[in-house]
Structure formats: C-alpha cells, structure tokens
Design a protein around this motif. Structure first.
Motif, mmCIF file in Angstrom:
data_model
loop_
_atom_site.group_PDB
_atom_site.id
_atom_site.type_symbol
_atom_site.label_atom_id
_atom_site.label_comp_id
_atom_site.label_asym_id
_atom_site.label_seq_id
_atom_site.Cartn_x
_atom_site.Cartn_y
_atom_site.Cartn_z
ATOM 1 N N LEU A 60 70.373 -3.638 -12.219
ATOM 2 C CA LEU A 60 71.204 -3.052 -11.164
ATOM 3 C C LEU A 60 70.560 -3.217 -9.791
ATOM 4 C CD1 LEU A 60 72.478 0.242 -12.829
ATOM 5 C CD2 LEU A 60 73.804 -1.808 -12.309
ATOM 6 N N VAL A 61 69.247 -3.104 -9.717
ATOM 7 C CA VAL A 61 68.559 -3.323 -8.442
ATOM 8 C C VAL A 61 68.794 -4.752 -7.960
ATOM 9 C CG1 VAL A 61 66.321 -3.475 -7.290
ATOM 10 C CG2 VAL A 61 66.796 -1.574 -8.846
ATOM 11 N N LEU A 62 68.600 -5.713 -8.871
ATOM 12 C CA LEU A 62 68.814 -7.116 -8.504
ATOM 13 C C LEU A 62 70.250 -7.376 -8.102
ATOM 14 C CD1 LEU A 62 66.736 -8.904 -11.302
ATOM 15 C CD2 LEU A 62 66.118 -8.594 -8.894
ATOM 16 N N VAL A 63 71.182 -6.775 -8.838
ATOM 17 C CA VAL A 63 72.601 -6.981 -8.536
ATOM 18 C C VAL A 63 72.953 -6.411 -7.166
ATOM 19 C CG1 VAL A 63 74.944 -6.309 -9.211
ATOM 20 C CG2 VAL A 63 73.336 -7.093 -10.935
ATOM 21 N N SER A 64 72.446 -5.218 -6.872
ATOM 22 C CA SER A 64 72.760 -4.606 -5.577
ATOM 23 C C SER A 64 72.229 -5.455 -4.422
ATOM 24 C CB SER A 64 72.196 -3.186 -5.506
ATOM 25 O OG SER A 64 70.782 -3.195 -5.555
ATOM 26 N N ILE A 65 71.019 -5.985 -4.583
ATOM 27 C CA ILE A 65 70.441 -6.826 -3.527
ATOM 28 C C ILE A 65 71.211 -8.134 -3.416
ATOM 29 C CG2 ILE A 65 68.402 -8.136 -2.827
ATOM 30 C CD1 ILE A 65 66.718 -5.942 -4.182
ATOM 31 N N ARG A 66 71.504 -8.745 -4.552
ATOM 32 C CA ARG A 66 72.215 -10.022 -4.542
ATOM 33 C C ARG A 66 73.604 -9.894 -3.940
ATOM 34 N NH1 ARG A 66 76.864 -12.409 -5.863
ATOM 35 N NH2 ARG A 66 76.958 -11.399 -7.887
ATOM 36 N N THR A 67 74.237 -8.750 -4.172
ATOM 37 C CA THR A 67 75.606 -8.561 -3.701
ATOM 38 C C THR A 67 75.700 -8.621 -2.178
ATOM 39 O OG1 THR A 67 76.116 -7.185 -5.626
ATOM 40 C CG2 THR A 67 77.582 -6.986 -3.732
ATOM 41 N N VAL A 68 74.708 -8.045 -1.495
ATOM 42 C CA VAL A 68 74.775 -7.990 -0.025
ATOM 43 C C VAL A 68 73.793 -8.944 0.643
ATOM 44 C CG1 VAL A 68 75.626 -5.626 -0.007
ATOM 45 C CG2 VAL A 68 73.157 -6.029 0.012
ATOM 46 N N TRP A 69 73.081 -9.743 -0.133
ATOM 47 C CA TRP A 69 72.076 -10.631 0.453
ATOM 48 C C TRP A 69 72.653 -11.594 1.487
ATOM 49 C CZ3 TRP A 69 67.239 -10.406 1.328
ATOM 50 C CH2 TRP A 69 66.507 -11.557 1.675
ATOM 51 N N PRO A 70 73.819 -12.216 1.238
ATOM 52 C CA PRO A 70 74.380 -13.100 2.272
ATOM 53 C C PRO A 70 74.650 -12.350 3.581
ATOM 54 C CG PRO A 70 75.462 -13.492 0.169
ATOM 55 C CD PRO A 70 74.631 -12.265 0.003
ATOM 56 N N ASP A 71 75.114 -11.103 3.481
ATOM 57 C CA ASP A 71 75.361 -10.319 4.692
ATOM 58 C C ASP A 71 74.055 -10.018 5.419
ATOM 59 O OD1 ASP A 71 78.107 -10.194 4.084
ATOM 60 O OD2 ASP A 71 77.770 -8.476 2.768
ATOM 61 N N ILE A 72 73.004 -9.691 4.654
ATOM 62 C CA ILE A 72 71.701 -9.397 5.261
ATOM 63 C C ILE A 72 71.157 -10.631 5.982
ATOM 64 C CG2 ILE A 72 69.303 -8.800 4.768
ATOM 65 C CD1 ILE A 72 70.340 -7.083 2.437
ATOM 66 N N ARG A 73 71.300 -11.784 5.359
ATOM 67 C CA ARG A 73 70.820 -13.029 5.981
ATOM 68 C C ARG A 73 71.566 -13.314 7.274
ATOM 69 N NH1 ARG A 73 70.412 -18.010 1.993
ATOM 70 N NH2 ARG A 73 69.635 -18.888 3.948
ATOM 71 N N ARG A 74 72.877 -13.090 7.260
ATOM 72 C CA ARG A 74 73.648 -13.332 8.488
ATOM 73 C C ARG A 74 73.230 -12.382 9.604
ATOM 74 N NH1 ARG A 74 77.902 -14.621 4.842
ATOM 75 N NH2 ARG A 74 78.537 -12.438 4.694
ATOM 76 N N MET A 75 72.987 -11.117 9.242
ATOM 77 C CA MET A 75 72.555 -10.147 10.247
ATOM 78 C C MET A 75 71.189 -10.526 10.826
ATOM 79 S SD MET A 75 73.880 -6.403 8.903
ATOM 80 C CE MET A 75 73.191 -6.536 7.245
ATOM 81 N N CYS A 76 70.274 -10.978 9.954
ATOM 82 C CA CYS A 76 68.940 -11.376 10.423
ATOM 83 C C CYS A 76 69.025 -12.599 11.327
ATOM 84 C CB CYS A 76 68.039 -11.674 9.233
ATOM 85 S SG CYS A 76 67.602 -10.222 8.266
ATOM 86 N N THR A 77 69.930 -13.531 10.989
ATOM 87 C CA THR A 77 70.100 -14.734 11.805
ATOM 88 C C THR A 77 70.622 -14.391 13.192
ATOM 89 O OG1 THR A 77 70.545 -16.055 9.830
ATOM 90 C CG2 THR A 77 71.242 -16.973 11.950
ATOM 91 N N ARG A 78 71.586 -13.470 13.254
ATOM 92 C CA ARG A 78 72.147 -13.068 14.544
ATOM 93 C C ARG A 78 71.117 -12.338 15.398
ATOM 94 N NH1 ARG A 78 77.620 -10.593 11.900
ATOM 95 N NH2 ARG A 78 78.642 -12.586 11.383
ATOM 96 N N SER A 79 70.324 -11.456 14.768
ATOM 97 C CA SER A 79 69.339 -10.687 15.524
ATOM 98 C C SER A 79 68.186 -11.555 15.994
ATOM 99 C CB SER A 79 68.801 -9.530 14.661
ATOM 100 O OG SER A 79 68.121 -10.027 13.530
ATOM 101 N N GLY A 80 67.938 -12.659 15.217
ATOM 102 C CA GLY A 80 66.856 -13.569 15.611
ATOM 103 C C GLY A 80 67.270 -14.451 16.759
ATOM 104 N N TYR A 93 79.687 -1.189 -3.245
ATOM 105 C CA TYR A 93 79.198 -1.389 -4.604
ATOM 106 C C TYR A 93 77.675 -1.434 -4.646
ATOM 107 C CZ TYR A 93 77.900 -3.585 -8.931
ATOM 108 O OH TYR A 93 77.280 -3.865 -10.117
ATOM 109 N N ALA A 94 77.050 -2.092 -3.673
ATOM 110 C CA ALA A 94 75.588 -2.211 -3.657
ATOM 111 C C ALA A 94 74.926 -0.842 -3.588
ATOM 112 C CB ALA A 94 75.142 -3.082 -2.488
ATOM 113 N N VAL A 95 75.463 0.043 -2.767
ATOM 114 C CA VAL A 95 74.899 1.390 -2.639
ATOM 115 C C VAL A 95 75.040 2.153 -3.954
ATOM 116 C CG1 VAL A 95 75.187 3.620 -1.495
ATOM 117 C CG2 VAL A 95 75.238 1.519 -0.148
ATOM 118 N N LEU A 96 76.218 2.085 -4.573
ATOM 119 C CA LEU A 96 76.438 2.787 -5.837
ATOM 120 C C LEU A 96 75.559 2.217 -6.948
ATOM 121 C CD1 LEU A 96 80.337 3.139 -5.774
ATOM 122 C CD2 LEU A 96 78.637 4.935 -5.383
#
Length: 264
Positions: A244-264, A111-114
């Motif tokens: 729509l830009v805000l919605v797309s970012i908000r939709t996947v933001w928790p996933d992005i944070r988790r990925m950044c935490t793991r890589s850190g 959904y975020a990409v679309l």
C-alpha cells in the motif's frame, strides 16, 4: 505470417508485465493494474488512458486464475463477494464512462492518502486476527454502496480496487488475510469484465496488449495464490502494508515530478 522483428520486443515486454502482474494478483489478491498501467506507459509508450483501459481488460484472466488457487484452499467468502461485486460493477460502469472526462489528479491524491493511512494500520498492527464474519443482511447490504466508489476507482485508474477491498473485508468484516484476498479476486472478475466491455466500446485500451498480459500472468497468479494461503498472517499484513505504501507513492509520483519540475 511470422511476426515482424519490431513486434517481438514489444510482445516480450507485455509478457514480462503479465508475469509481474500475476505475482501481485496471486500474492496480494489485487488485480495487477498497479504494475500494468505504469509499465505500459513507461515500457510500451502507451498514454495513460489507453494503459488504464488495457489494464482493466487484462485483469480478468488474472482474477480467474488467482481465484482458482484461493478457492482450492477454501479461502473465498461468497456471501461477502456477491454484494461487494454488485457495488463494484456499478462503480466500474460509472468509472469507464467517466474516464474521458473526470479529473484524474484529484482521484489519485485522494486514493493515495487513504492507501497510506491504511498502510500505517497494517504496518503498526500486523497479524489482524480473523473475527466473527459479518453475514447479517444489513452488514452485507452495506457492501453495495461501499463497492461503488471502489469500482469507480478501478474504472478510472485501472488499479482494480482490491487495495481498497482487502482492508475493508479484513478490518470491517472480520475476514482473515487469505480469505480477504481470495474474495477480493472473485469480486474483481465481474467488474473487470464490465469495465473491459465499456472500454472496448469507448476505444480505450488494446485487446491485443491485454491478451499478451493476461495470458502470461495466469501462471504466476495461480502459483503465488498458493503461496499467499500459506503465509503467516503477520507477514501477510506487513507485506500488504508495504504494498500500500508503494501504491500510494506510485499513484501520485507523476504529479510530484511535475510539481518538482515547475518549482525548479
């Protein structure tokens, strides 16, 4: 009995969430779930699935009040709304049934990409002119299968599906921005009722929380629907693209944070 002291801040948070969701519902023709879901998790400590269930329940009152404002201005297309509503109701039924077993991360990223791709279209070419509205039998019947995945999105994420419906009606069916938003809110209503019923049966969501949110949001939804009708089409499209830009970012933001935490 008077409410317990500890319940008052919670009720105030729910009222503020409802007021903000009502603004989005009336101004953009969306259900308001994009505010309700993250606010319930961040401010009220609800888990994701309970927040989604509550959001679906609260969207109904917002849709009713927002639609009233657009109807008063003649900015609702019933011919487009009926088949689209049928498709979204089928999808909402499926989405509510899948809520406890569907991999939500995959849906969020899709959904975020679309949403981001659609945002680029609105931001780079605002002022999409209303065209000859497609009222042919074939064109209208296609709205049923189009509505099914939109309803599934609403049932699984609590977003309401309107951020997908409005672009479909503007870009694919020739509706003006205000009419697309008004029609979207009307379509949201039956699918939200159906989705709410299924979530209540499945124990997902809180009727009490939804009552506070929906009751508070009706006033702002009506007021901002009249503002939306009066907006310049270019400004309306730019605002919707930004949303729509805000919605797309908000939709996947928790996933992005988790990925950044793991890589850190």
């Amino acid at each position: 009995m008077p409410p317990k002291q500890s319940e008052r801040p919670q009720a105030l948070r729910l009222i503020l969430i409802g007021l903000a969701a009502g603004v989005l519902a009336g101004l953009f023709g969306v259900g308001g779930g994009m505010v309700i879901v993250p606010a319930l998790t961040a401010l009220c400590g609800r888990d994701q699935r309970q927040a989604v269930g509550t959001s679906v329940m609260a969207i109904g009152p917002l849709a009713i009040s927002g639609t009233a404002g657009y109807l008063a201005a003649g900015e609702v297309d019933l011919f487009v709304a009926v088949p689209l509503a049928l498709g979204t109701m089928i999808g909402a039924w499926l989405g509510a049934a899948l809520l406890d077993r569907f991999p939500l991360a995959l849906l969020r990223w899709l959904y975020a990409v679309l949403a981001l791709a659609t945002a680029i279209r609105f931001l780079t070419g605002p002022g999409i002119a209303a065209g000859q509205v497609e009222h042919g039998l074939l064109a209208l019947s296609l709205l049923i299968p189009i509505g099914v995945p939109i309803g599934v999105l609403a049932g699984l994420t609590g977003i309401g599906g309107s951020t997908a419906m409005v672009p479909v009606m503007q870009l694919g069916y020739g509706l003006g921005s205000a009419m697309a938003k008004g029609t979207s809110l009307l379509v949201v209503l039956p699918s939200s009722v159906l989705g709410a019923w299924r979530n209540v049966r499945n124990g997902n969501g809180s009727l009490r929380d939804a009552g506070w949110i929906g009751g508070a949001g009706v006033t702002t939804a009506v007021a901002t629907s009249f503002v939306s009708v009066a907006l310049d089409p270019r400004l309306s499209d730019l605002l919707f693209g930004g949303l729509l830009v805000l919605v797309s970012i908000r939709t996947v933001w928790p996933d992005i944070r988790r990925m950044c935490t793991r890589s850190g």
